[in-house]
Design a protein around this motif. Structure first.
Motif, mmCIF file in Angstrom:
data_model
loop_
_atom_site.group_PDB
_atom_site.id
_atom_site.type_symbol
_atom_site.label_atom_id
_atom_site.label_comp_id
_atom_site.label_asym_id
_atom_site.label_seq_id
_atom_site.Cartn_x
_atom_site.Cartn_y
_atom_site.Cartn_z
ATOM 1 N N PHE A 1 73.547 104.957 68.649
ATOM 2 C CA PHE A 1 74.351 105.655 67.529
ATOM 3 C C PHE A 1 73.959 104.743 66.264
ATOM 4 C CE2 PHE A 1 77.993 106.073 64.728
ATOM 5 C CZ PHE A 1 78.128 107.390 64.710
ATOM 6 N N LEU A 2 74.151 103.625 66.166
ATOM 7 C CA LEU A 2 73.874 102.732 65.009
ATOM 8 C C LEU A 2 72.445 102.796 64.653
ATOM 9 C CD1 LEU A 2 76.297 99.630 65.910
ATOM 10 C CD2 LEU A 2 76.340 101.394 64.321
ATOM 11 N N LYS A 3 71.397 102.567 65.782
ATOM 12 C CA LYS A 3 70.049 103.049 65.340
ATOM 13 C C LYS A 3 69.664 104.279 64.517
ATOM 14 C CE LYS A 3 68.226 99.411 68.536
ATOM 15 N NZ LYS A 3 67.274 99.439 69.661
ATOM 16 N N GLY A 4 70.183 105.229 65.165
ATOM 17 C CA GLY A 4 70.120 106.465 64.735
ATOM 18 C C GLY A 4 70.536 106.730 63.059
ATOM 19 N N MET A 5 72.025 106.061 63.056
ATOM 20 C CA MET A 5 72.407 105.981 61.746
ATOM 21 C C MET A 5 71.950 105.191 60.576
ATOM 22 S SD MET A 5 76.591 105.448 60.787
ATOM 23 C CE MET A 5 76.425 103.640 61.149
ATOM 24 N N MET A 6 71.416 104.018 61.182
ATOM 25 C CA MET A 6 70.838 103.174 60.178
ATOM 26 C C MET A 6 69.481 103.790 59.604
ATOM 27 S SD MET A 6 73.064 100.888 59.493
ATOM 28 C CE MET A 6 71.851 99.629 58.522
ATOM 29 N N GLY A 7 68.673 104.350 60.651
ATOM 30 C CA GLY A 7 67.598 104.946 60.207
ATOM 31 C C GLY A 7 67.700 106.143 59.381
ATOM 32 N N ASN A 8 68.575 106.739 59.264
ATOM 33 C CA ASN A 8 68.753 107.858 58.303
ATOM 34 C C ASN A 8 69.455 107.344 57.033
ATOM 35 O OD1 ASN A 8 70.365 110.192 56.850
ATOM 36 N ND2 ASN A 8 69.664 111.133 58.643
ATOM 37 N N VAL A 9 70.369 106.411 57.194
ATOM 38 C CA VAL A 9 71.050 105.876 55.867
ATOM 39 C C VAL A 9 69.863 105.024 55.025
ATOM 40 C CG1 VAL A 9 72.587 104.332 54.977
ATOM 41 C CG2 VAL A 9 73.433 105.781 56.917
ATOM 42 N N LEU A 10 69.111 104.291 55.694
ATOM 43 C CA LEU A 10 68.173 103.233 55.122
ATOM 44 C C LEU A 10 66.983 104.115 54.713
ATOM 45 C CD1 LEU A 10 68.500 100.154 57.056
ATOM 46 C CD2 LEU A 10 69.268 100.520 54.680
ATOM 47 N N ASN A 11 66.835 105.492 54.506
ATOM 48 C CA ASN A 11 65.737 106.174 54.024
ATOM 49 C C ASN A 11 66.464 106.990 52.787
ATOM 50 O OD1 ASN A 11 63.702 107.967 53.523
ATOM 51 N ND2 ASN A 11 63.635 109.093 55.532
ATOM 52 N N PRO A 12 65.867 106.432 51.580
ATOM 53 C CA PRO A 12 66.299 107.208 50.282
ATOM 54 C C PRO A 12 65.661 108.356 50.231
ATOM 55 C CG PRO A 12 64.450 105.400 49.984
ATOM 56 C CD PRO A 12 65.129 105.363 51.303
ATOM 57 N N LYS A 13 64.778 108.633 50.994
ATOM 58 C CA LYS A 13 64.096 110.299 50.908
ATOM 59 C C LYS A 13 65.296 111.015 51.267
ATOM 60 C CE LYS A 13 59.632 109.509 49.441
ATOM 61 N NZ LYS A 13 59.179 110.084 48.424
ATOM 62 N N ILE A 14 65.874 110.702 52.205
ATOM 63 C CA ILE A 14 67.176 111.772 52.323
ATOM 64 C C ILE A 14 68.141 111.946 51.339
ATOM 65 C CG2 ILE A 14 68.919 112.200 54.009
ATOM 66 C CD1 ILE A 14 66.165 112.164 55.249
ATOM 67 N N GLY A 15 68.360 110.858 50.878
ATOM 68 C CA GLY A 15 69.376 110.767 49.465
ATOM 69 C C GLY A 15 68.435 111.624 48.313
ATOM 70 N N ILE A 16 67.294 111.133 48.193
ATOM 71 C CA ILE A 16 66.664 111.955 46.911
ATOM 72 C C ILE A 16 66.769 113.656 47.393
ATOM 73 C CG2 ILE A 16 64.393 112.684 45.969
ATOM 74 C CD1 ILE A 16 65.975 109.990 45.101
ATOM 75 N N LEU B 1 73.754 111.750 67.396
ATOM 76 C CA LEU B 1 75.155 111.545 66.485
ATOM 77 C C LEU B 1 74.943 110.598 65.497
ATOM 78 C CD1 LEU B 1 77.766 111.659 69.351
ATOM 79 C CD2 LEU B 1 77.118 113.680 67.927
ATOM 80 N N GLY B 2 74.505 109.648 65.669
ATOM 81 C CA GLY B 2 74.076 108.360 64.446
ATOM 82 C C GLY B 2 73.491 109.134 63.508
ATOM 83 N N ILE B 3 72.184 109.867 63.708
ATOM 84 C CA ILE B 3 71.397 110.549 62.649
ATOM 85 C C ILE B 3 72.299 111.557 61.937
ATOM 86 C CG2 ILE B 3 69.582 112.192 62.350
ATOM 87 C CD1 ILE B 3 68.415 110.785 64.864
ATOM 88 N N ASN B 4 73.115 112.391 62.386
ATOM 89 C CA ASN B 4 74.156 113.134 61.753
ATOM 90 C C ASN B 4 75.008 112.370 61.103
ATOM 91 O OD1 ASN B 4 72.936 115.989 62.246
ATOM 92 N ND2 ASN B 4 72.977 115.278 64.414
ATOM 93 N N ALA B 5 75.622 111.423 61.608
ATOM 94 C CA ALA B 5 76.529 110.529 60.811
ATOM 95 C C ALA B 5 75.803 110.070 59.540
ATOM 96 C CB ALA B 5 76.997 109.462 61.431
ATOM 97 N N GLY B 6 74.665 109.634 59.589
ATOM 98 C CA GLY B 6 74.000 109.448 58.259
ATOM 99 C C GLY B 6 73.827 110.397 57.326
ATOM 100 N N CYS B 7 73.796 111.675 57.949
ATOM 101 C CA CYS B 7 73.711 112.896 57.004
ATOM 102 C C CYS B 7 74.936 113.118 56.204
ATOM 103 C CB CYS B 7 73.501 114.041 57.590
ATOM 104 S SG CYS B 7 71.609 114.278 58.381
ATOM 105 N N PHE B 8 76.016 112.872 56.833
ATOM 106 C CA PHE B 8 77.528 112.922 56.375
ATOM 107 C C PHE B 8 77.697 111.709 55.386
ATOM 108 C CE2 PHE B 8 78.883 115.565 59.826
ATOM 109 C CZ PHE B 8 79.480 116.897 59.066
ATOM 110 N N LEU B 9 77.065 110.593 55.512
ATOM 111 C CA LEU B 9 77.231 109.332 54.696
ATOM 112 C C LEU B 9 76.379 109.711 53.326
ATOM 113 C CD1 LEU B 9 77.106 106.204 57.013
ATOM 114 C CD2 LEU B 9 79.086 107.227 55.797
ATOM 115 N N TRP B 10 75.170 110.224 53.520
ATOM 116 C CA TRP B 10 74.512 110.826 52.380
ATOM 117 C C TRP B 10 75.022 111.811 51.630
ATOM 118 C CZ3 TRP B 10 71.341 108.083 49.602
ATOM 119 C CH2 TRP B 10 70.492 107.096 50.103
ATOM 120 N N GLY B 11 75.861 112.758 52.125
ATOM 121 C CA GLY B 11 76.450 113.958 51.557
ATOM 122 C C GLY B 11 77.702 113.285 50.789
ATOM 123 N N ALA B 12 78.405 112.294 51.326
ATOM 124 C CA ALA B 12 79.399 111.808 50.660
ATOM 125 C C ALA B 12 78.828 110.853 49.397
ATOM 126 C CB ALA B 12 80.261 110.749 51.578
ATOM 127 N N ALA B 13 77.833 110.126 49.373
ATOM 128 C CA ALA B 13 77.196 109.549 48.201
ATOM 129 C C ALA B 13 76.888 110.553 47.163
ATOM 130 C CB ALA B 13 75.872 108.967 48.872
#
Length: 206
Positions: free
Chosen positions: A113-128, A45-57
């Protein structure tokens, strides 16, 4: 391409991306094996929350800054690499020996949850990836924000299905996989993977 063609093409591409082994797969497998399915599901769930944060960005233009600004990309990249290295070194140097009931399914916590989300959010490759990938599947004249979140939702659903499949796959072997030697081996192996991903991220270029 029609709207249906765009959705089918994106779903196919996102499925391939989801099934490609990476950091998320390693995190979920290790967490499901060592700490139980509830903790692994929280990590998913944290990983996928990170996807939504990148989507918002991406939807609101922040992702474009990461794509064009070398400084912004490098700051996020090194923060992400440091975070992954910290997680990995902790697992390498201090692997667990055993589990208590409170460390598995009985004690709810937002930690993974936080570890999964932070690992996703702090990966700029996902954003790119989102900045360069999502716009290709948004039909001309359609709402950027609505379509971005719609496409991210498809990616998230695919990710959750894959995560649940991985979590389920570990359950028949749970008793064996939770032995002391296996737990230590899983922690150290996952820690090494995290450190390697941290190094790869630190030396990566856009």
């Amino acid at each position: 391409m029609s709207i249906a063609d765009n959705l089918l093409a994106f779903t196919f591409a996102a499925t391939l991306l989801t099934l490609t082994p990476g950091l998320d797969t390693a995190l979920i497998l290790r967490t499901a094996t060592v700490e139980g399915r509830q903790q692994a599901f929280r990590a998913a769930l944290g990983i996928n929350a990170g996807c939504f944060l990148w989507g918002a960005a991406v939807a609101f233009g922040l992702g474009a800054l990461i794509a064009v600004s070398e400084l912004a990309f490098n700051v996020l990249k090194y923060c992400g690499a440091a975070y992954l290295a910290w997680l990995g070194l902790n697992m390498l140097l201090r692997p667990r020996r055993s589990l208590s009931p409170l460390e598995t399914d009985a004690k709810p916590t937002a930690n993974w949850f936080l570890k999964g989300m932070m690992g996703n959010v702090l990966n700029p490759k996902i954003g790119i990836f989102y900045v360069s990938f999502l716009p290709q599947f948004i039909p001309h004249g359609q709402s950027l924000i609505a379509w971005t979140f719609g496409l991210v939702s498809i990616h998230v659903v695919l990710g959750l299905i894959w995560s649940l499949t991985l979590i389920r796959a570990t359950q028949p072997l749970a008793l064996v996989l939770r032995r002391e030697k296996v737990i230590k081996w899983m922690d150290r192996t996952t820690g090494m993977i995290f450190v390697l991903f941290a190094a790869r991220l630190a030396f990566s270029k856009r």
